[in-house]
Design a protein around this motif. Sequence first.
Motif, PDB file in Angstrom:
ATOM      1  N   TYR A 187      31.420   7.113  20.493  1.00 17.81           N
ATOM      2  CA  TYR A 187      30.765   5.965  20.292  1.00 17.81           C
ATOM      3  C   TYR A 187      29.665   6.209  19.146  1.00 17.81           C
ATOM      4  O   TYR A 187      29.085   5.135  18.880  1.00 17.81           O
ATOM      5  CB  TYR A 187      30.145   5.294  21.483  1.00 17.81           C
ATOM      6  N   HIS A 188      29.568   7.282  18.684  1.00 16.89           N
ATOM      7  CA  HIS A 188      28.312   7.464  17.654  1.00 16.89           C
ATOM      8  C   HIS A 188      28.324   6.632  16.484  1.00 16.89           C
ATOM      9  O   HIS A 188      27.312   5.860  16.317  1.00 16.89           O
ATOM     10  CB  HIS A 188      28.526   9.084  17.211  1.00 16.89           C
ATOM     11  N   ALA A 189      29.470   6.233  15.975  1.00 17.21           N
ATOM     12  CA  ALA A 189      29.762   5.278  14.845  1.00 17.21           C
ATOM     13  C   ALA A 189      29.701   3.767  15.084  1.00 17.21           C
ATOM     14  O   ALA A 189      29.342   2.951  14.329  1.00 17.21           O
ATOM     15  CB  ALA A 189      30.945   5.754  14.189  1.00 17.21           C
ATOM     16  N   GLN A 190      29.558   3.516  16.569  1.00 16.08           N
ATOM     17  CA  GLN A 190      29.351   2.121  16.910  1.00 16.08           C
ATOM     18  C   GLN A 190      28.036   1.790  17.059  1.00 16.08           C
ATOM     19  O   GLN A 190      27.855   0.575  17.397  1.00 16.08           O
ATOM     20  CB  GLN A 190      30.369   1.875  18.195  1.00 16.08           C
ATOM     21  N   ILE A 191      27.107   2.755  17.416  1.00 13.46           N
ATOM     22  CA  ILE A 191      25.875   2.505  17.820  1.00 13.46           C
ATOM     23  C   ILE A 191      24.877   1.643  16.660  1.00 13.46           C
ATOM     24  O   ILE A 191      24.997   2.506  15.884  1.00 13.46           O
ATOM     25  CB  ILE A 191      25.270   3.850  18.425  1.00 13.46           C
ATOM     26  N   THR A 192      24.255   0.726  17.181  1.00 14.78           N
ATOM     27  CA  THR A 192      23.532   0.112  16.118  1.00 14.78           C
ATOM     28  C   THR A 192      22.098  -0.121  16.532  1.00 14.78           C
ATOM     29  O   THR A 192      21.307  -0.769  15.682  1.00 14.78           O
ATOM     30  CB  THR A 192      23.943  -1.354  15.570  1.00 14.78           C
ATOM     31  N   CYS A 193      21.658   0.000  17.638  1.00 12.84           N
ATOM     32  CA  CYS A 193      20.479   0.075  18.261  1.00 12.84           C
ATOM     33  C   CYS A 193      19.478   0.899  17.331  1.00 12.84           C
ATOM     34  O   CYS A 193      19.772   1.927  16.901  1.00 12.84           O
ATOM     35  CB  CYS A 193      20.284   0.324  19.526  1.00 12.84           C
ATOM     36  N   PRO A 194      18.022   0.724  17.236  1.00 12.86           N
ATOM     37  CA  PRO A 194      17.138   1.312  16.527  1.00 12.86           C
ATOM     38  C   PRO A 194      16.974   2.762  17.523  1.00 12.86           C
ATOM     39  O   PRO A 194      16.882   2.891  18.633  1.00 12.86           O
ATOM     40  CB  PRO A 194      15.778   0.631  16.548  1.00 12.86           C
ATOM     41  N   ILE A 195      17.009   3.836  16.836  1.00 16.72           N
ATOM     42  CA  ILE A 195      16.496   5.108  17.466  1.00 16.72           C
ATOM     43  C   ILE A 195      15.289   5.955  16.671  1.00 16.72           C
ATOM     44  O   ILE A 195      15.369   5.995  15.366  1.00 16.72           O
ATOM     45  CB  ILE A 195      17.892   6.039  17.316  1.00 16.72           C
ATOM     46  N   THR A 196      14.567   6.069  17.452  1.00 18.41           N
ATOM     47  CA  THR A 196      13.234   6.631  16.951  1.00 18.41           C
ATOM     48  C   THR A 196      12.987   8.046  17.615  1.00 18.41           C
ATOM     49  O   THR A 196      13.138   8.198  18.846  1.00 18.41           O
ATOM     50  CB  THR A 196      12.018   5.701  17.320  1.00 18.41           C
ATOM     51  N   ALA A 197      12.935   9.182  16.776  1.00 15.59           N
ATOM     52  CA  ALA A 197      12.738  10.381  17.142  1.00 15.59           C
ATOM     53  C   ALA A 197      11.089  10.872  17.157  1.00 15.59           C
ATOM     54  O   ALA A 197      10.441  10.778  16.105  1.00 15.59           O
ATOM     55  CB  ALA A 197      13.569  11.359  16.598  1.00 15.59           C
ATOM     56  N   ILE A 198      10.607  11.306  18.063  1.00 18.54           N
ATOM     57  CA  ILE A 198       9.361  11.632  18.276  1.00 18.54           C
ATOM     58  C   ILE A 198       9.073  13.304  18.532  1.00 18.54           C
ATOM     59  O   ILE A 198       9.424  13.387  19.828  1.00 18.54           O
ATOM     60  CB  ILE A 198       8.451  10.922  19.139  1.00 18.54           C
ATOM     61  N   TRP A 199       8.631  13.828  17.718  1.00 16.85           N
ATOM     62  CA  TRP A 199       8.311  15.198  18.046  1.00 16.85           C
ATOM     63  C   TRP A 199       7.205  16.030  17.376  1.00 16.85           C
ATOM     64  O   TRP A 199       6.355  15.300  16.859  1.00 16.85           O
ATOM     65  CB  TRP A 199       9.912  16.039  17.259  1.00 16.85           C
ATOM     66  N   ALA A 200       6.609  17.074  18.187  1.00 16.02           N
ATOM     67  CA  ALA A 200       5.433  17.901  17.668  1.00 16.02           C
ATOM     68  C   ALA A 200       5.962  18.883  16.510  1.00 16.02           C
ATOM     69  O   ALA A 200       6.907  19.568  16.598  1.00 16.02           O
ATOM     70  CB  ALA A 200       4.903  18.342  18.980  1.00 16.02           C
ATOM     71  N   SER A 201       5.030  19.151  15.844  1.00 19.82           N
ATOM     72  CA  SER A 201       5.099  20.042  14.583  1.00 19.82           C
ATOM     73  C   SER A 201       5.300  21.643  15.268  1.00 19.82           C
ATOM     74  O   SER A 201       5.515  22.560  14.555  1.00 19.82           O
ATOM     75  CB  SER A 201       3.957  19.928  13.654  1.00 19.82           C
ATOM     76  N   ASP A 202       4.702  21.824  16.704  1.00 20.76           N
ATOM     77  CA  ASP A 202       4.773  22.926  16.981  1.00 20.76           C
ATOM     78  C   ASP A 202       5.819  23.370  18.179  1.00 20.76           C
ATOM     79  O   ASP A 202       6.142  24.295  18.796  1.00 20.76           O
ATOM     80  CB  ASP A 202       3.414  23.490  17.721  1.00 20.76           C
ATOM     81  N   ASP A 203       6.938  22.319  18.048  1.00 23.75           N
ATOM     82  CA  ASP A 203       8.133  22.179  18.945  1.00 23.75           C
ATOM     83  C   ASP A 203       8.939  23.314  18.472  1.00 23.75           C
ATOM     84  O   ASP A 203       9.487  23.113  17.318  1.00 23.75           O
ATOM     85  CB  ASP A 203       8.834  20.856  19.045  1.00 23.75           C
ATOM     86  N   GLU A 204       9.511  24.396  19.063  1.00 26.72           N
ATOM     87  CA  GLU A 204      10.289  25.437  18.543  1.00 26.72           C
ATOM     88  C   GLU A 204      11.643  25.178  18.806  1.00 26.72           C
ATOM     89  O   GLU A 204      12.689  25.732  18.118  1.00 26.72           O
ATOM     90  CB  GLU A 204      10.039  26.707  19.263  1.00 26.72           C
ATOM     91  N   ILE A 205      11.902  23.926  19.513  1.00 30.05           N
ATOM     92  CA  ILE A 205      13.477  23.586  19.676  1.00 30.05           C
ATOM     93  C   ILE A 205      13.723  22.323  18.617  1.00 30.05           C
ATOM     94  O   ILE A 205      14.692  22.300  18.031  1.00 30.05           O
ATOM     95  CB  ILE A 205      13.619  23.089  21.216  1.00 30.05           C
ATOM     96  N   ALA A 206      12.931  21.369  19.083  1.00 27.58           N
ATOM     97  CA  ALA A 206      13.165  19.871  18.250  1.00 27.58           C
ATOM     98  C   ALA A 206      12.318  20.058  17.008  1.00 27.58           C
ATOM     99  O   ALA A 206      11.235  19.685  16.586  1.00 27.58           O
ATOM    100  CB  ALA A 206      12.513  18.719  19.186  1.00 27.58           C
ATOM    101  N   THR A 207      12.796  21.054  16.168  1.00 25.47           N
ATOM    102  CA  THR A 207      12.286  21.250  14.840  1.00 25.47           C
ATOM    103  C   THR A 207      12.635  20.107  14.024  1.00 25.47           C
ATOM    104  O   THR A 207      13.689  19.254  14.111  1.00 25.47           O
ATOM    105  CB  THR A 207      12.503  22.424  14.294  1.00 25.47           C
TER     106      THR A 207
END
Length: 288
Positions: free
Chosen positions: A214-234
């Motif tokens: 369903y990736h191409a069907q999704i229209t809701c807003p998506i906000t990603a919040i991550w930390a500058s020192d996160d080693e995974i969510a770079t």
Amino acid sequence: MNTFESFTIRCKDGYSLGARFYTRSATQKKNYPILICPATGITQKFYQAFAEWLITQGYDVLSFDFRGIGCSLHGPLSQSKASIVNWGQLDIPAAIETLLYKTQADQVILVGHSAGGQLLGIVPNHDKVAKVVAVSGSTGHVKGLKGRTKLLAPVMFNVIFPLARISKGYAPTQAIGMGENLPKDVAREWAQFCKKPGYIINAIGKKVAPAHDYHAQITCPITAIWASDDEIATQANVKDLLRLYPKAHTKMIELQPQKYGYKGIGHMLMFKQSHQDLWPVIEQHLSV
């Protein structure tokens, strides 16, 4: 005195999930209730302080354990048949429907921590999500990792997990400080999905039928919040996640620990009471 109601969510396949419902304590009710979707191997208890803070802000909140984890593990871990695909196709949809039933709302806001914010593209009732806030949300692609995690991941995925699958029947992630021990298929999919860009997109056509992408069907807003020192969510891995939703309005918010007076935030601390000064930052992105 508990600030929450403990209960059971019944999934479409009959599997039961342990869950908690927190009723708002603020007089003014916000438009949409909050569904907290946990990170891999992290139990709903980890999010209790954050959930209790959210109810003081006017939100009803539901948290739960993915199947095979915490209160949603039934029987020996080595016998669990849980998978990450199950989490996206069965667990999150059931949690959404339960929260809608309890609050009589039309939609929910999904606050997903790490893996909890990676799976919307295979959630069949994704249209009932008004917004996603992916905290430490990314694809976790091994080539985009940094620091100690970049060194640990190949050993974990290519050595520890395969050997433990044979010797123990599960992945001993608790011993290496990465949450609860994981069902063997969760560990195997985690390794498979992170070896290539796109995470869950790598299951399409294999463990997920193309009709259920369903990736191409999704229209809701998506906000990603991550930390500058996160080693995974770079930054690279956050971008890799958001590119999967071509029709959604996406936003990236990077938090620098020093700006908020912290030595570090990393992948896990944003939900800790020690870092509660960050909660208003998350909350300001919950409105649709």
